[in-house]
Enzyme design. Structure first.
Site, PDB file in Angstrom:
ATOM      1  CE  LYS A  22      -1.418   1.536   4.147  1.00  0.00           C
ATOM      2  NZ  LYS A  22      -1.265   3.037   4.428  1.00  0.00           N
ATOM      3  CG  ASN A  23       2.701   2.600   3.482  1.00  0.00           C
ATOM      4  OD1 ASN A  23       1.393   3.155   3.328  1.00  0.00           O
ATOM      5  ND2 ASN A  23       3.233   2.595   4.740  1.00  0.00           N
ATOM      6  CB  CYS A 120      -3.664  10.972  13.015  1.00  0.00           C
ATOM      7  SG  CYS A 120      -2.117  10.247  12.964  1.00  0.00           S
ATOM      8  NE  ARG A 125       1.619   9.968  10.702  1.00  0.00           N
ATOM      9  CZ  ARG A 125       1.248   8.575  10.036  1.00  0.00           C
ATOM     10  NH1 ARG A 125       0.101   8.159  10.562  1.00  0.00           N
ATOM     11  NH2 ARG A 125       1.719   8.165   9.029  1.00  0.00           N
ATOM     12  CG  ASP A 309       3.922   1.399   9.474  1.00  0.00           C
ATOM     13  OD1 ASP A 309       3.623   2.250  10.284  1.00  0.00           O
ATOM     14  OD2 ASP A 309       3.789   1.643   8.404  1.00  0.00           O
ATOM     15  NE  ARG A 401      -6.220   4.151   6.674  1.00  0.00           N
ATOM     16  CZ  ARG A 401      -5.446   5.133   7.230  1.00  0.00           C
ATOM     17  NH1 ARG A 401      -5.715   5.441   8.438  1.00  0.00           N
ATOM     18  NH2 ARG A 401      -4.453   5.614   6.436  1.00  0.00           N
TER      19      ARG A 401
HETATM   20  C1  UD1 Z   1       5.082   6.654   6.415  1.00  0.00           C
HETATM   21  C2  UD1 Z   1       4.229   5.478   6.237  1.00  0.00           C
HETATM   22  C3  UD1 Z   1       3.458   5.123   7.559  1.00  0.00           C
HETATM   23  C4  UD1 Z   1       4.808   4.869   8.557  1.00  0.00           C
HETATM   24  C5  UD1 Z   1       5.763   6.168   8.411  1.00  0.00           C
HETATM   25  C6  UD1 Z   1       7.005   5.909   9.098  1.00  0.00           C
HETATM   26  C7  UD1 Z   1       3.139   6.003   4.126  1.00  0.00           C
HETATM   27  C8  UD1 Z   1       1.845   6.137   3.430  1.00  0.00           C
HETATM   28  N1  UD1 Z   1       2.997   5.907   5.379  1.00  0.00           N
HETATM   29  O1  UD1 Z   1       4.268   7.806   6.956  1.00  0.00           O
HETATM   30  O2  UD1 Z   1       2.842   3.770   7.413  1.00  0.00           O
HETATM   31  O3  UD1 Z   1       4.474   4.710   9.746  1.00  0.00           O
HETATM   32  O4  UD1 Z   1       6.098   6.575   7.158  1.00  0.00           O
HETATM   33  O5  UD1 Z   1       7.780   4.761   8.761  1.00  0.00           O
HETATM   34  O6  UD1 Z   1       4.084   5.689   3.456  1.00  0.00           O
HETATM   35  N2  UD1 Z   1       7.588  14.580  10.786  1.00  0.00           N
HETATM   36  C9  UD1 Z   1       7.655  15.822  10.933  1.00  0.00           C
HETATM   37  N3  UD1 Z   1       7.532  16.643   9.880  1.00  0.00           N
HETATM   38  C10 UD1 Z   1       6.879  16.245   8.801  1.00  0.00           C
HETATM   39  C11 UD1 Z   1       6.862  15.179   8.312  1.00  0.00           C
HETATM   40  C12 UD1 Z   1       7.076  14.177   9.501  1.00  0.00           C
HETATM   41  O7  UD1 Z   1       8.064  16.074  11.993  1.00  0.00           O
HETATM   42  O8  UD1 Z   1       6.861  17.155   7.913  1.00  0.00           O
HETATM   43  C13 UD1 Z   1       7.774  13.421  11.812  1.00  0.00           C
HETATM   44  C14 UD1 Z   1       6.503  12.645  11.939  1.00  0.00           C
HETATM   45  O9  UD1 Z   1       5.534  13.370  13.003  1.00  0.00           O
HETATM   46  C15 UD1 Z   1       7.280  11.451  12.634  1.00  0.00           C
HETATM   47  C16 UD1 Z   1       8.334  11.243  11.552  1.00  0.00           C
HETATM   48  O10 UD1 Z   1       8.765  12.413  11.157  1.00  0.00           O
HETATM   49  O11 UD1 Z   1       7.493  11.588  13.858  1.00  0.00           O
HETATM   50  C17 UD1 Z   1       8.310  10.296  10.809  1.00  0.00           C
HETATM   51  O12 UD1 Z   1       7.150  10.338   9.853  1.00  0.00           O
HETATM   52  P1  UD1 Z   1       6.937  10.072   8.205  1.00  0.00           P
HETATM   53  O13 UD1 Z   1       8.265   9.310   7.867  1.00  0.00           O
HETATM   54  O14 UD1 Z   1       6.669  11.696   7.594  1.00  0.00           O
HETATM   55  O15 UD1 Z   1       5.475   9.392   8.205  1.00  0.00           O
HETATM   56  P2  UD1 Z   1       4.601   9.270   7.133  1.00  0.00           P
HETATM   57  O16 UD1 Z   1       5.501   9.494   5.777  1.00  0.00           O
HETATM   58  O17 UD1 Z   1       3.362  10.152   7.306  1.00  0.00           O
END
Ligand code: UD1
Length: 423
Positions: A22-23, A120, A125, A309, A401
């Site tokens: 999915k990701n 969330c 996030r 995950d 999901r």
């Molecule tokens: C993706 C995955 C999710 C997985 C996560 C971590 C998808 C669709 N989802 O989520 O399943 O759990 O990676 O492996 O691929 N952060 C910030 N600022 C930002 C973005 C992120 O501070 O602009 C922080 C987040 O709060 C978190 C960390 O960075 O603590 C990692 O998050 P991130 O890798 O961005 O997760 P997602 O990409 O949302």
């Protein structure tokens, strides 16, 4: 709302075909916005997040068609023109990954309006890094009425350093940079296999990208991209969940359609708990659950570390291991909601901030429990498979999901699980 009814105590035996990731499929679908030609994606999992993004892309102006294959779906998407640049709150709040349309929309059409995701269940996030990176690429970003409003004539290559490693942040900026003028360097980029899979698709579309899979990705912008055909990588988290299912029931499964090298950390850590995992052909794994699991500590990390995950599923296993396991969650600040539900089934877990101490082995007994997020639901399914008596899991829409018909896959290998559908 659908519920799962599980009668625990049966060791799982048989073969499971793992679906596409999915990701990896979500960013690939978003990448289709970068060209006016068709993008054909194979091995797309039949899960709700994919349907959600498909309807968002259609609202933006894409035409799409789906073919049901023996394994997974083939999805063809073509966006000749933009009808509407907006990803509305109703969709983004259901699925944060909707923010992946931001980079491609600004890069190709020069405008995007995407709702801020808000909080969330597993933590704040934020998307600040997505926005900071796009601004560095020359976009003008304003926030108004809960929406991110982005404009750019043509993005300009830049160097951007991620303060925190972000998977979708890396994907968003990598997509945006493919159509920027000049070279972009992403430093401290995410190295997840899903980022590499996206880079492979973008290269087929004509993008010039080097270093995906390392912390430094270099993208030389091109004038336009073309259509392409691509097969999505197998889902390493679904595979990990079935490895855990064999482990927790003392069963014996063969997983087909997996990419073992993406599972190195998962195989190593489940191995420390006593779960035996062996390669079985090039794209298969054989897993045997031991008579007794033994405690082991784990810390979640970015790839190639142990994935956040898989943390909830690991916790379910740890409740059945002899001794105490310390779990440290370093990626998300509030990702232990499943612990409370596992405790209602008899688990002994103490959560202090980012650390959880799981004391095993405790006998789990079936109980009514509630799924709080996607991976939390998977841990409750695992606990239900190991518990005595009946477990009823409410709110299984969370699991739908990201897992393709998990109850059918489990049933086929002997699990006593059924879905109860209510109007
Ligand atoms: C993706 C995955 C999710 C997985 C996560 C971590 C998808 C669709 N989802 O989520 O399943 O759990 O990676 O492996 O691929 N952060 C910030 N600022 C930002 C973005 C992120 O501070 O602009 C922080 C987040 O709060 C978190 C960390 O960075 O603590 C990692 O998050 P991130 O890798 O961005 O997760 P997602 O990409 O949302």
């Amino acid at each position: 709302m659908d519920r799962f009814l599980i009668q625990g105590g049966t060791p799982l035996e048989g073969r499971v075909v793992i679906s596409g990731a999915k990701n990896a499929a979500l960013p690939a679908m978003a990448a289709s916005l970068l060209t006016d030609q068709g993008v054909v994606l194979h091995n797309v999992p039949r899960v709700r997040d994919i349907a959600t993004l498909r309807s968002l892309l259609e609202d933006l102006g894409a035409d799409s068609s789906i073919t049901h294959d023996e394994i997974g779906n083939t999805l063809e998407i073509r966006t000749r023109r933009l009808i509407n640049p907006e990803a509305p709150y109703e969709l983004v709040k259901q699925m944060r990954a909707s923010v992946l349309v931001l980079g491609p929309l600004v890069a190709r059409f020069g405008e995007a309006r995407v709702s801020l995701p808000g909080g969330c269940a597993i933590g704040a996030r934020p998307v600040n890094l997505h926005l900071k990176g796009l601004e560095k690429l020359g976009a003008t970003i304003t926030l108004d009425h809960g929406y991110i409003q982005a404009h750019a004539d043509r993005l300009k290559g830049t160097t951007f350093y991620f303060d925190t490693i972000s998977v979708t942040g890396t994907e968003n900026l990598m997509m945006a940079a493919t159509l920027a003028e000049g070279e972009t360097v992403l430093e401290n980029a995410a190295r997840e296999p899903e980022v590499q899979d996206l880079a492979n698709l973008l290269r087929k579309m004509g993008a010039d990208i080097e270093g995906a899979g390392t912390p430094r990705i270099c993208i030389r912008g091109v004038g336009s991209l073309r259509g392409a055909e691509h097969t999505i990588i197998p889902d390493r988290i679904e595979a990990g969940t079935f490895l855990a299912a064999a482990g927790i029931t003392g069963g014996n499964l063969v997983l087909e359609h997996v990419e073992p090298q993406h599972l190195n950390a998962i195989i190593a850590k489940l191995g420390e708990l006593g779960v035996e995992i062996q390669p079985c052909g090039e794209h298969g794994l054989e897993v045997r659950g031991p008579a007794t699991l033994r405690a082991s500590d784990v810390t979640t990390q970015e790839y190639p570390g142990f994935p956040t995950d898989m943390q909830a599923q690991y916790m379910a296993l740890a409740t059945q291991a002899e001794g105490s396991s310390v779990i440290t969650e370093t990626i998300f600040e509030n990702r232990y909601l499943h612990a409370l539900e596992l405790m209602r089934m008899g688990a002994d877990i103490v959560v202090e901030g980012r650390r959880a101490v799981v004391r095993g082995k405790r006998r789990l007994s079936g109980a009514p429990v509630q799924a709080s997020d996607l991976r939390a639901s998977a841990s409750l399914v695992l606990a239900g498979l190991a518990a005595s008596g009946e477990t009823v899991i409410d709110r299984v829409y969370h699991i739908d999901r990201g897992y393709e018909r998990i109850e059918e896959k489990l049933m086929r290998v002997g699990a006593k699980i059924r879905r109860m559908t209510e109007d």
